[in-house]
Design an enzyme around this catalytic site. Structure first.
Site, short mmCIF file in Angstrom:
data_model
loop_
_atom_site.label_atom_id
_atom_site.label_comp_id
_atom_site.label_asym_id
_atom_site.label_seq_id
_atom_site.Cartn_x
_atom_site.Cartn_y
_atom_site.Cartn_z
N GLY A 25 65.04 70.24 12.88
CA GLY A 25 64.44 68.86 12.43
C GLY A 25 63.59 68.80 13.70
O GLY A 25 62.81 69.48 14.37
N CYS A 26 63.46 67.27 14.28
CA CYS A 26 62.62 66.80 15.14
C CYS A 26 62.89 67.39 16.56
O CYS A 26 62.13 67.36 17.53
CB CYS A 26 62.80 65.20 15.12
SG CYS A 26 62.04 64.38 13.90
N ALA A 27 64.07 68.03 16.62
CA ALA A 27 64.29 68.69 17.97
C ALA A 27 63.69 70.23 18.00
O ALA A 27 63.81 70.57 19.20
CB ALA A 27 65.89 68.73 18.28
#
Length: 347
Positions: free
Chosen positions: A140-142
């Site tokens: 995801g966003c990481a």
């Protein structure tokens, strides 16, 4: 000792720019039939600090419900096209011969392909058939910060340039008949795009000096996807900014201790623009002046939240606007797990 450095960043977005007001009006019409007290929730669009986003399809496409197969077929086509454009831009800026690339990391969480798209990318770009491959899914966003950390490690082990590609088509996960608050919030912030980074085993840009990963136990419900008959259904908690405020100061302190530096030595902050409230939580919890996160706010304003690719857009802006002074900086991102990723660099 080899110190991996960031030679260049390339970016690409789909050809469907849409203003935030247009998306707000569009969402209001769609959600009116199924979400009670919608009028109290609509300010999420005005408060997102977003002016424009780029979508994989024209806005009208999202008016109808689509099957997962249909959306995923589009993902494979458009994600590959954007990945190629971003990679070519990065390779050109870095002045690197594609045949010299030793490994490719491919980061994505918004579609599924087997073989993963890096296999096609290697052939299209003219990379060696013996190029190492490391596809990373579900971060995801990481994913942008995690991918950069793993790419730097591969530079050290292979002693060759490494290509990192992050591509996300968040809009294709939009569920027409999901009248949850998470889906509404997702429609207020998510955009689509791709970014590529070339890292090299020589001094050519910001030096990547270390990384620090943290997984919070029993927090799977905070962020991620739920699988439905129509595809990937967004899941995230409103508590994310509060989690940042509570835990980020200690996490950064722990990271600096591991890296052998004092937190006061950090001059640069390249943060994933997950949303206006998340960026405010970064500033508040770390005591940062607003200008320290100006690049993240600008990327959020112009592109929205493109999941893993966003922080690499911020990195691109940082490198183009910041002269090297030998100071330390940190890249920050949060993702499913629930997890936090940090990378130390010097520029």
């Amino acid at each position: 000792m080899t110190i991996p450095t960031i030679a260049a960043v390339g970016t690409a977005v789909p050809g469907n720019p849409v203003g935030q007001d247009d998306i707000r009006n569009f969402a209001a019409a769609l959600f009116r039939e199924g979400l009670p007290h919608l009028e109290r929730l609509m300010p999420v669009f005005e408060n997102a600090s977003i002016e424009k986003r780029y979508l994989a399809q024209p806005l009208e496409w999202y008016r109808m419900q689509h099957t997962f197969s249909e959306a995923n077929t589009l993902y494979e086509q458009i994600a590959f096209d954007l990945s190629e454009k971003a990679a070519l831009a990065a390779l050109s800026k870095a002045d690197i011969n594609p045949g010299d690339i030793g490994a490719v990391l491919f980061v994505s969480s918004t579609g599924i392909a087997t073989p993963t798209l890096d296999s096609k990318l290697i052939q299209r770009l003219g990379l060696s058939a013996h190029t190492k491959r490391l596809p990373l899914w579900g971060l995801g966003c990481a994913g942008g910060v995690t991918g950069l950390a793993r790419a730097a490690e591969l530079v050290t082990t292979t002693q060759k340039p490494v290509l990192l590609v992050a591509v996300e088509l968040c809009s294709l996960t939009f569920q027409r008949n999901d009248f949850s608050k998470s889906n509404l919030v997702g429609s207020s912030i998510f955009g689509d795009g791709a970014a590529a980074v070339v890292l090299v085993p020589k001094q050519q840009g910001p030096a990547v000096l270390g990384s620090y990963s943290t997984l919070f136990p029993d927090t799977e419900d905070i962020m991620g996807w739920d699988m439905s008959d129509t595809g990937l259904k967004v899941r995230f908690s409103r508590d994310i900014p509060a989690i940042v405020r509570e835990h980020l100061p200690d996490l950064l302190k722990q990271a600096c201790t591991q890296w052998g530096i004092d937190q006061s030595q950090l001059s640069h902050f390249v943060a994933h623009p997950g949303g206006a409230k998340v960026l405010a939580a970064y500033s508040d919890s770390l005591g940062l002046a607003a200008e320290k996160l100006s690049g993240a706010y600008q990327v959020l304003r112009d592109y929205g939240n493109m999941s893993s690719a966003s922080v690499l857009f911020v990195l691109d802006k940082f490198m183009s606007e910041t002269l090297p002074t030998g100071e330390y900086g940190v890249m920050l991102a949060l993702g499913p797990g629930f997890s936090a990723e940090q990378v130390l660099f010097q520029w």
